[in-house]
Design a protein around this motif. Sequence first.
Motif, short mmCIF file in Angstrom:
data_model
loop_
_atom_site.label_atom_id
_atom_site.label_comp_id
_atom_site.label_asym_id
_atom_site.label_seq_id
_atom_site.Cartn_x
_atom_site.Cartn_y
_atom_site.Cartn_z
N ASN B 157 11.72 -32.08 20.52
CA ASN B 157 11.04 -30.78 20.59
C ASN B 157 11.88 -29.64 20.01
O ASN B 157 11.42 -28.50 19.98
CB ASN B 157 10.70 -30.46 22.05
CG ASN B 157 9.69 -31.43 22.62
OD1 ASN B 157 8.57 -31.53 22.11
ND2 ASN B 157 10.09 -32.17 23.63
N ASP B 159 13.57 -27.31 17.35
CA ASP B 159 13.17 -26.84 16.03
C ASP B 159 14.03 -25.61 15.70
O ASP B 159 13.54 -24.48 15.61
CB ASP B 159 11.67 -26.47 16.06
CG ASP B 159 11.14 -26.06 14.70
OD1 ASP B 159 11.84 -26.30 13.68
OD2 ASP B 159 10.03 -25.49 14.66
N ASP B 162 12.93 -23.27 13.07
CA ASP B 162 11.50 -22.97 13.14
C ASP B 162 10.77 -23.47 11.90
O ASP B 162 10.05 -22.72 11.22
CB ASP B 162 11.26 -21.46 13.34
CG ASP B 162 9.81 -21.18 13.72
OD1 ASP B 162 9.09 -22.13 14.14
OD2 ASP B 162 9.38 -20.03 13.57
N ASN B 164 8.31 -25.39 11.70
CA ASN B 164 6.84 -25.38 11.79
C ASN B 164 6.26 -23.97 11.82
O ASN B 164 5.05 -23.79 11.89
CB ASN B 164 6.36 -26.20 13.00
CG ASN B 164 6.82 -25.58 14.32
OD1 ASN B 164 7.38 -24.49 14.34
ND2 ASN B 164 6.57 -26.30 15.40
N SER B 169 11.73 -21.68 18.29
CA SER B 169 12.72 -22.60 17.74
C SER B 169 13.05 -23.69 18.76
O SER B 169 12.50 -24.78 18.72
CB SER B 169 13.97 -21.85 17.28
OG SER B 169 14.50 -21.08 18.34
#
Lengths: 416, 406
Positions: B157, B159, B162, B164, B169
Motif C-alpha cells: 500500500n 506509494d 504518489d 497513482n 503517498s
Amino acid sequence: MYTYNWHSMKRIILFSLTSFLSIHALAQTDSSLFNRIPADTSDLKLNMEAAYNRPFLQTGKLPVAIGGYVEANSSYFGTDGVSEGPSFQIPRMTIFLSSSIKKGIKFLSEVELEEGGKEIAIEFASMDIEFHPLFNLRGGVVMNPIGAFNQNHDGPKWEFISRPISATTIIPSTWSNVGFGIFGRYGHNNWVWAYEAYLTNGFDGKIISNEENRTWLPASKDNPERFQESFNGVPLTTIKSAFRNREIGEIGLSWMGGIYNKFEKDGVKIDTKRRVDVFAIDLNTTIPGSNTYCNGEWVWAIIDVPKTYSQQFGGKQRGGFLDIVQPVVQQEMFGWEKSTINLAFRLEYSDYNVGTFKETGGNISDDIYAIVPGISFRPSQQTVIRANYRYLWEHDLLGNPPALTAGFQFGFSTYF
Amino acid sequence: MKNGLLIVVIIGFTIPLLISCEKFFPPAPADDEVLDGFVEGLSSEQQAQFLAGDVAFNSVFTAETGLGPSFVATSCGSCHPGDGKGHPFTTLIRFGQGDTTGNSYLDNGGPQLQNRAIPAHSPEQLPPGVPFAKFTPPANTGLGFLAALTDAQILANADPNDVNGDGISGIPNYLTPPSYFQPQSYQQNFGGKYIGRFGKKAAAITLLHQTVNAYVQDIGVTSEFAMSEPSIYNGTNPTPDNVPDPEVDGATVQNVVFYLRTLKAPIQRSPDNADAIAGKQLFLNANCGKCHIPQWTTPQSDIAALSNKTFYPYTDLLLHDMGSELDDGYTEGSAKTSEWRTPPLWGIGLAKNSQGGQYFLLHDGRAITIHDAIMVHGGEAANSKNQYKQLSETDKQRLIKFLETR
C-alpha cells in the motif's frame, strides 16, 4: 497488629487454650468455678470503651479472665459476570485475656488469629493504671482511638459480615500500635464524656508506595518492624473525645496525625517531612418507639503526597458508612429467651482520591459505593447469625464505567 | 407452632434464593462492549500464558519493586485502562528529534520525558527549546493481528512518490532495530533497517520492542532487554535506584508480549444499524479508507488462532503527511515531523469507556469529538476532510455513527 513467628505464638495460644479448656472442663462439673462476666450494656458505655468492656469468663477467684469471639461465613460473589464460586472463610478468631494485677492496675489483651491462623496478631495488649476517673495511664499495644469502628469492631456486635469499607481502607482498622497515653471519663446524670490521647508508632512510606496503586493507609500494617521501632522517629498522635446522652445517643470526634515518611537517614535530610492526618466523626442513636438503631462514621484523610509524584496517589480521601438496624421480632424462639430478628441496611462510600486532574480539570474518581441489605437472628446479644446481600460499584481513577460486584454472605459470629 | 412457622418462612425464602442467587449477580458486559479478552482458538496453555501476561500487564510497580526513580505511570494498565485508549493523565512527552537525522538527546534524557518521580527524587524537566510532541496512550487490542502481517503486505500500500496521483503517498518508518531484535521471516532488511508498525510514529518494529521501551521509558523498569534506567536531561545517567537490574524478568516481558499478541480485536457493534451502514459508504466515498484501510487478512502465524484471519482495523500502518496543524515539530525514525502513522480506528467507539467518559482523540488527545479529529486532518488527508465538510449534517452524523460502531 504485630505479626509473630507462628511457632512461638502457637505455643502461647495452645497453652492459653489448654488452660482455658481445662478450667472450662472443671467448670462443667462444678458451675460455681465458672462465672460469665457479661459486658456492661448500660447506655452510658461509649464506642471508645468497647475494647475494654467485653464479656469474659472467670474461674473462681483467679485474677485472670478469658474471652473471645469467632466469626465464620460463606460468601458467593461475582464481578461483571465472573464468579470464583462459593467459598467459606473463618476470617478471625480472637482471644481476650484480662487480669487485675492490683487495685487500679489491670492488663487487657486481644490476640487475633486471622484467616484460619494464617496470621496471628496482637490487636492490643495494654496495661492500665487508674489514678482518677478523669486521668489514667495506658501503655503497650493500644488501639488508636480514631473513628468508632476501630475500637468497636467485634464481629458479634454487627449485623453485617463484611467490615465497613471506609473503616478498613481509609482508617486501617484494626489499627493498633505500640505507645502510651492517657484516658478518662466523666459522667453526670444522663451524660457521659470521655477522652483518650496517645502517642504511638505510626505510618510509613508505603501508604503512597503500594500495589493497590492508590494512597492506602492499611499498607503500613504490612510493616513487621512497626512494633519494634518508629519508621521515622516521629510519634503518631491520636486524640478522641466523645459525648453520650442516655436518651439521645453518642457523638465522637477524633483525629490522628503525624509524619509518615522517612525524611532523615543517618542524620542526613533526604526528604521533606510529609504529614498524614485523619479526622473522623462517629454517631449512633436508637430511635425511641421503633427501637431503630442508627450507627455511622465519616472519615477524612489528608496526606501530603509529593507534587512531583503521581496523581494516582490521592492527597485527600473521604468515606463513611451508615448502618440502620431494625428489630422486627423480639420473643422467645427455639427456646431462647429474648431472641431477636433484625432487618439491617448499610450504605457505604469511599473516595480514595478526592480532587481533579491537573491535565484536564476533570474529576478524579477512584471510589466505591456499596449497599448491603441483611437480616440477622440473635438468640442472645452475644451471638449473631446473619445473611447479607452486598452490591458494590467501583470506579477506577478515570471514572470509567464501574466494575460491578455483588454477592451473598451467610455466617455467624459469637463471643465465647 | 410459632417456631415451625418461622422455619417454614426461612426455608421458603432461602431455597429459592439459593437456586436463583446468580440472578442477583451483575451480568457480564457484552463482548462487543469491552476490549479485553483473548482471541478465539487459543489452546489451554496459551490461555494460561495470556492470563500470566494479563496479570503482569496490570501489575503495579513501586519504588521497592523498580518504579522510576522517574517515570510516567506505575503500570501498563494505568495507561491503557481496560486495554483501551488512555487519558491525558498519562499522556507522555517525547522530545529531542526535529528531523530524520535522529534524536540528539538519546544520551541526555531523550527520547521520553519522565515527568514524575518517586518521593525524594526529581522528575525530568523538558530541555528548553527542544522539539517535542505529546502522545496519548492508544488502545492495545488486536495488536497481534497487525503484528502478524508481513512487511510485503504493508509495502503493497506504500506509494512514497504518489505514482497513482491520488494525493496520498504512504511510506513506512524505517528503523534501526535494538540489539535484541531477531528478524522473522515476514520481515525485510532494508540496509540494516526494518519497518516499524507500532506507536504514533510507527517507531516500534515489534511488540517486544514496544513493550521493552514502555517498561523502561514509561515505568522506569529495566529488563534483560534494556538494562539501564532511562536517562534524565541534565541529570545523573543512568539515574540510580536501589533495586537490582533487571527489575522485571524476561519471561514476564514475554508474557506481556504474548498477552498483547492475543488480545482480541474490537468487535463491531450495531452492524445492522442503517445509519452506520450509510456512514461506512460515506467514509469510503470520501477516500478515508485509502489510509484507514478497512480489511486485512493475516498469513500463517506461529499462533494458530492468528493464522489466516480476516480483520478490520482501518489502518495501513504507514506514515502520512497530515499537514501543518498536526505538525508538532517532533519526529522519530525516518518519519518527517508532519508524518503520523495511520491509527487503527477499531474500538474508537469504546474510547469514552476508557478515557473517563469523553473522547481524547488524535495523537495527543487534543480532539474531544470525532468531528474535531476529522477537522484537523490536513496534508494527504485534506481532500478527504474537505469531502467530509461538504456532507450534510445528517450525513456527517451517519459517518460518525459508523465510526462509533467500530
